[in-house]
Design a protein around this motif. Structure first.
Motif, PDB file in Angstrom:
ATOM      1  N   ALA A   1     111.413 -37.363  18.196  1.00 18.60           N
ATOM      2  CA  ALA A   1     111.878 -37.354  19.592  1.00 18.60           C
ATOM      3  C   ALA A   1     113.339 -36.909  19.665  1.00 18.60           C
ATOM      4  O   ALA A   1     113.742 -36.204  20.599  1.00 18.60           O
ATOM      5  CB  ALA A   1     111.708 -38.741  20.203  1.00 18.60           C
ATOM      6  N   TRP A   2     114.120 -37.299  18.665  1.00 15.64           N
ATOM      7  CA  TRP A   2     115.549 -36.918  18.643  1.00 15.64           C
ATOM      8  C   TRP A   2     115.689 -35.395  18.621  1.00 15.64           C
ATOM      9  O   TRP A   2     116.513 -34.822  19.334  1.00 15.64           O
ATOM     10  CB  TRP A   2     116.229 -37.553  17.417  1.00 15.64           C
ATOM     11  CG  TRP A   2     117.686 -37.273  17.353  1.00 15.64           C
ATOM     12  CD1 TRP A   2     118.321 -36.320  16.601  1.00 15.64           C
ATOM     13  CD2 TRP A   2     118.725 -37.936  18.106  1.00 15.64           C
ATOM     14  NE1 TRP A   2     119.676 -36.349  16.831  1.00 15.64           N
ATOM     15  CE2 TRP A   2     119.945 -37.333  17.734  1.00 15.64           C
ATOM     16  CE3 TRP A   2     118.721 -38.978  19.031  1.00 15.64           C
ATOM     17  CZ2 TRP A   2     121.173 -37.742  18.287  1.00 15.64           C
ATOM     18  CZ3 TRP A   2     119.941 -39.387  19.577  1.00 15.64           C
ATOM     19  CH2 TRP A   2     121.142 -38.767  19.202  1.00 15.64           C
ATOM     20  N   LYS A   3     114.840 -34.755  17.793  1.00 16.15           N
ATOM     21  CA  LYS A   3     114.878 -33.283  17.730  1.00 16.15           C
ATOM     22  C   LYS A   3     114.569 -32.683  19.097  1.00 16.15           C
ATOM     23  O   LYS A   3     115.177 -31.696  19.517  1.00 16.15           O
ATOM     24  CB  LYS A   3     113.833 -32.778  16.724  1.00 16.15           C
ATOM     25  CG  LYS A   3     114.326 -32.821  15.316  1.00 16.15           C
ATOM     26  CD  LYS A   3     113.522 -31.825  14.458  1.00 16.15           C
ATOM     27  CE  LYS A   3     113.822 -32.070  12.992  1.00 16.15           C
ATOM     28  NZ  LYS A   3     112.625 -32.409  12.213  1.00 16.15           N
ATOM     29  N   ARG A   4     113.579 -33.273  19.789  1.00 16.57           N
ATOM     30  CA  ARG A   4     113.221 -32.750  21.118  1.00 16.57           C
ATOM     31  C   ARG A   4     114.375 -32.963  22.107  1.00 16.57           C
ATOM     32  O   ARG A   4     114.646 -32.096  22.941  1.00 16.57           O
ATOM     33  CB  ARG A   4     111.941 -33.423  21.622  1.00 16.57           C
ATOM     34  CG  ARG A   4     110.746 -33.026  20.804  1.00 16.57           C
ATOM     35  CD  ARG A   4     109.435 -33.700  21.201  1.00 16.57           C
ATOM     36  NE  ARG A   4     108.508 -33.501  20.095  1.00 16.57           N
ATOM     37  CZ  ARG A   4     107.922 -34.462  19.389  1.00 16.57           C
ATOM     38  NH1 ARG A   4     108.079 -35.733  19.725  1.00 16.57           N
ATOM     39  NH2 ARG A   4     107.157 -34.171  18.373  1.00 16.57           N
TER      40      ARG A   4
ATOM     41  N   GLU B   1     117.562 -33.024  21.316  1.00 20.38           N
ATOM     42  CA  GLU B   1     118.583 -32.020  20.975  1.00 20.38           C
ATOM     43  C   GLU B   1     118.192 -30.659  21.538  1.00 20.38           C
ATOM     44  O   GLU B   1     119.021 -29.935  22.087  1.00 20.38           O
ATOM     45  CB  GLU B   1     118.727 -31.915  19.458  1.00 20.38           C
ATOM     46  CG  GLU B   1     119.484 -33.079  18.864  1.00 20.38           C
ATOM     47  CD  GLU B   1     119.745 -32.879  17.373  1.00 20.38           C
ATOM     48  OE1 GLU B   1     120.805 -33.305  16.915  1.00 20.38           O
ATOM     49  OE2 GLU B   1     118.876 -32.310  16.685  1.00 20.38           O
ATOM     50  N   GLU B   2     116.896 -30.349  21.383  1.00 18.54           N
ATOM     51  CA  GLU B   2     116.386 -29.053  21.849  1.00 18.54           C
ATOM     52  C   GLU B   2     116.589 -28.919  23.371  1.00 18.54           C
ATOM     53  O   GLU B   2     117.122 -27.926  23.856  1.00 18.54           O
ATOM     54  CB  GLU B   2     114.898 -28.972  21.477  1.00 18.54           C
ATOM     55  CG  GLU B   2     114.144 -27.789  22.010  1.00 18.54           C
ATOM     56  CD  GLU B   2     112.644 -28.095  22.195  1.00 18.54           C
ATOM     57  OE1 GLU B   2     112.142 -29.135  21.724  1.00 18.54           O
ATOM     58  OE2 GLU B   2     111.993 -27.260  22.850  1.00 18.54           O
ATOM     59  N   VAL B   3     116.197 -29.946  24.129  1.00 15.67           N
ATOM     60  CA  VAL B   3     116.304 -29.803  25.591  1.00 15.67           C
ATOM     61  C   VAL B   3     117.756 -29.874  26.059  1.00 15.67           C
ATOM     62  O   VAL B   3     118.103 -29.243  27.060  1.00 15.67           O
ATOM     63  CB  VAL B   3     115.403 -30.794  26.383  1.00 15.67           C
ATOM     64  CG1 VAL B   3     113.936 -30.551  26.074  1.00 15.67           C
ATOM     65  CG2 VAL B   3     115.781 -32.249  26.164  1.00 15.67           C
ATOM     66  N   SER B   4     118.598 -30.608  25.327  1.00 14.30           N
ATOM     67  CA  SER B   4     119.996 -30.657  25.770  1.00 14.30           C
ATOM     68  C   SER B   4     120.656 -29.294  25.599  1.00 14.30           C
ATOM     69  O   SER B   4     121.474 -28.885  26.421  1.00 14.30           O
ATOM     70  CB  SER B   4     120.767 -31.783  25.072  1.00 14.30           C
ATOM     71  OG  SER B   4     120.833 -31.548  23.697  1.00 14.30           O
TER      72      SER B   4
ATOM     73  N   SER C   1     121.972 -41.543  21.944  1.00 16.88           N
ATOM     74  CA  SER C   1     122.167 -40.233  22.567  1.00 16.88           C
ATOM     75  C   SER C   1     123.225 -40.330  23.662  1.00 16.88           C
ATOM     76  O   SER C   1     123.394 -41.383  24.273  1.00 16.88           O
ATOM     77  CB  SER C   1     120.836 -39.773  23.186  1.00 16.88           C
ATOM     78  OG  SER C   1     121.044 -38.633  23.972  1.00 16.88           O
ATOM     79  N   ASN C   2     123.931 -39.220  23.916  1.00 17.85           N
ATOM     80  CA  ASN C   2     124.853 -39.278  25.062  1.00 17.85           C
ATOM     81  C   ASN C   2     124.219 -38.722  26.345  1.00 17.85           C
ATOM     82  O   ASN C   2     124.852 -38.656  27.382  1.00 17.85           O
ATOM     83  CB  ASN C   2     126.227 -38.653  24.752  1.00 17.85           C
ATOM     84  CG  ASN C   2     126.118 -37.215  24.329  1.00 17.85           C
ATOM     85  OD1 ASN C   2     125.021 -36.656  24.305  1.00 17.85           O
ATOM     86  ND2 ASN C   2     127.235 -36.611  23.982  1.00 17.85           N
TER      87      ASN C   2
ATOM     88  N   LEU D   1     127.785 -29.175  28.543  1.00 16.73           N
ATOM     89  CA  LEU D   1     128.645 -30.349  28.317  1.00 16.73           C
ATOM     90  C   LEU D   1     127.903 -31.571  28.804  1.00 16.73           C
ATOM     91  O   LEU D   1     127.347 -31.576  29.902  1.00 16.73           O
ATOM     92  CB  LEU D   1     129.953 -30.237  29.109  1.00 16.73           C
ATOM     93  CG  LEU D   1     130.852 -29.023  28.887  1.00 16.73           C
ATOM     94  CD1 LEU D   1     132.140 -29.200  29.699  1.00 16.73           C
ATOM     95  CD2 LEU D   1     131.193 -28.828  27.414  1.00 16.73           C
ATOM     96  N   ILE D   2     127.887 -32.605  27.973  1.00 18.20           N
ATOM     97  CA  ILE D   2     127.306 -33.868  28.408  1.00 18.20           C
ATOM     98  C   ILE D   2     128.404 -34.899  28.350  1.00 18.20           C
ATOM     99  O   ILE D   2     129.013 -35.096  27.290  1.00 18.20           O
ATOM    100  CB  ILE D   2     126.108 -34.267  27.529  1.00 18.20           C
ATOM    101  CG1 ILE D   2     125.117 -33.113  27.562  1.00 18.20           C
ATOM    102  CG2 ILE D   2     125.518 -35.605  27.977  1.00 18.20           C
ATOM    103  CD1 ILE D   2     123.699 -33.369  27.579  1.00 18.20           C
ATOM    104  N   ASN D   3     128.692 -35.494  29.500  1.00 12.60           N
ATOM    105  CA  ASN D   3     129.810 -36.429  29.580  1.00 12.60           C
ATOM    106  C   ASN D   3     131.097 -35.757  29.084  1.00 12.60           C
ATOM    107  O   ASN D   3     131.926 -36.382  28.425  1.00 12.60           O
ATOM    108  CB  ASN D   3     129.487 -37.647  28.695  1.00 12.60           C
ATOM    109  CG  ASN D   3     129.871 -38.925  29.405  1.00 12.60           C
ATOM    110  OD1 ASN D   3     130.414 -38.896  30.519  1.00 12.60           O
ATOM    111  ND2 ASN D   3     129.611 -40.042  28.781  1.00 12.60           N
TER     112      ASN D   3
END
Ligand code: NIG
Ligand code: FE
Length: 413
Positions: A131-134, A136-139, A173-174, A407-409
């Motif tokens: 799920a982490w990979k997914r 990262e992919e969508v972010s 995750s951020n 950019l996230i946060n």
């Protein structure tokens, strides 16, 4: 204090001075400033405006980024996904291409039950890593906030395992993450003839632990022929609502069986899918408080009719767009494609699609005070595009990655 100034932004889009769930005609108001600046302080949007009005003190900020020719918009808020799963299902996809029906695939142990079997065999770490990979992919594709559902456990242990994985994703995750408990996704094989036993397990075994460990924000039910009836949906939702979980429901995907009426009665935050809608249901949904969440990539992948976006907008509905990222009906979490498909296949205007995928998506996760628009005080969750001519170019050139930075946060991904 970390301060960054973006200068010469070709178009700064998605500006809201006041938070508002957008309905009907309002969806077309994207609010754009041409040739803009934007300041981020400690991850938060602190100021923006026209370049010609920038203050001399702002121009002294050390960290400056020249965004000449580029667009800046809020990150996508994907309010409906199922990204915790162990394995993909491309074999079923090929079986379907060769002519096998959904029922034949299900009879072979395919579909949701196939994913449930693999999920139950996987460890928490394996599920987390996948799920982490997914995420990262969508972010990298511009998603800054996401809702994630359980629903592939279909047992006390399996559902809790999924929800604990989502909790860990939230902690690490951020991205802004919201969790939905979807124990009522289908019936486990061993209870296919004893539905009541499974519903009892959801209500008396799963929900109390979920509430105690604060494992979910919302509750979902797949209200569909052969899955959960409107009556069962109501019972399950009411049990969840006792613990403060508000409903966000799968309704009207294949059939219109009363899910819309039930969802409205329960004051659901959102009613999702909507491939199969009668005119009367469109009007009822438009007159309600519930957001209609359209999942065009699921319609596309299953070769279903696209959702009636135009009719919903024209009758003043509040609609959101989401990816439904899951291994069975939408093995893609690309919100850029969701937006392109909404414009191309559902005739949404680019401005409408962007609003539905940002501020209205944030409302569909109840995080509208945090993200979803260019607003002072909100998180700097931003998409910075490559040089393009206008926002319309984004859906127009579908399939092309036009994102330069996310950019996230305030932090680059
Ligand atoms: O949202 N419709 C129900 N659930 C999922 C698909 C689940 C699956 O096939 O794994 C959906 O489309
Ligand atoms: Fe779904």
């Amino acid at each position: 204090m970390a301060v960054t100034l973006f200068t010469n932004i070709k178009q700064l889009a998605g500006i809201r001075t006041e938070n508002k769930l957008l309905r009907g005609k309002e969806l077309a108001e994207l609010n754009v400033i041409e040739n803009a600046f934007l300041i981020i302080e400690n991850g938060i949007i602190s100021s923006f405006g026209e370049m010609k009005n920038i203050s001399p003190s702002a121009l002294k900020i050390k960290k400056q980024v020249n965004a000449s020719g580029q667009l800046v918009l809020p990150c996508w808020c994907d309010s409906h996904t199922h990204i915790v799963y162990a394995a993909s299902r491309e074999e079923e996809f090929v079986d379907k291409l060769k002519g096998m029906s959904y029922a034949e695939i299900a009879a072979k142990g395919g579909g949701i039950l196939n994913t449930a079997k693999k999920l139950n065999a996987a460890s928490e770490d394996e599920l987390f890593n996948a799920a982490w990979k997914r995420l990262e992919e969508v972010s990298r594709l511009g998603t800054g906030a996401i809702e994630i559902k359980s629903g592939y456990g279909l047992s006390v242990e399996g559902e809790l395992k999924m929800l604990r994985v989502i909790k860990k994703l939230k902690e690490k995750s951020n991205l802004s993450i919201k969790t939905t408990f979807l124990g009522a996704h289908t019936y486990p094989l061993e209870l296919k003839d004893n539905h009541q036993k499974y519903i009892d397990s959801i209500i008396h075994e799963m929900l109390p632990v979920i509430a105690k460990e604060k494992l979910a924000d919302f509750i979902d039910v797949f209200c569909e022929k052969g899955f959960f009836s409107p009556g069962e949906t109501e019972i399950i939702c009411k049990a969840g609502m006792k613990y403060g979980l508000k409903p966000k429901l799968h309704v009207n995907q294949m059939n219109s069986i009363g899910g819309i009426e039930t969802g409205i009665k329960l004051d659901a935050i959102s009613l999702d899918h909507l491939e199969t809608m009668t005119d009367a249901e469109i009007i009822k949904l438009s007159n309600s408080n519930s957001i209609g969440t359209l999942l065009p990539t699921a319609a596309f992948f299953l070769r279903m009719p696209f959702q009636p976006a135009r009719k919903l907008i024209d009758t003043n509905a509040a609609i959101a767009l989401a990816s439904d990222y899951n291994p069975g009906s939408s093995p893609s979490g690309n919100m850029n494609l969701v937006i392109a498909m909404s414009c191309i296949q559902m005739k949404m205007l680019p401005e409408e699609a962007i609003n539905a995928a940002t501020i209205n998506g944030a409302y569909a996760m109840e995080i509208e005070n945090e993200t979803g628009s260019i607003t002072i005080g909100k998180r700097a969750d931003l998409i910075i595009t490559k040089p393009v001519s206008s926002v319309s170019y984004l859906p127009y050139s579908f399939g092309t990655n036009l994102i330069d930075k996310v950019l996230i946060n305030g932090n680059p991904v």
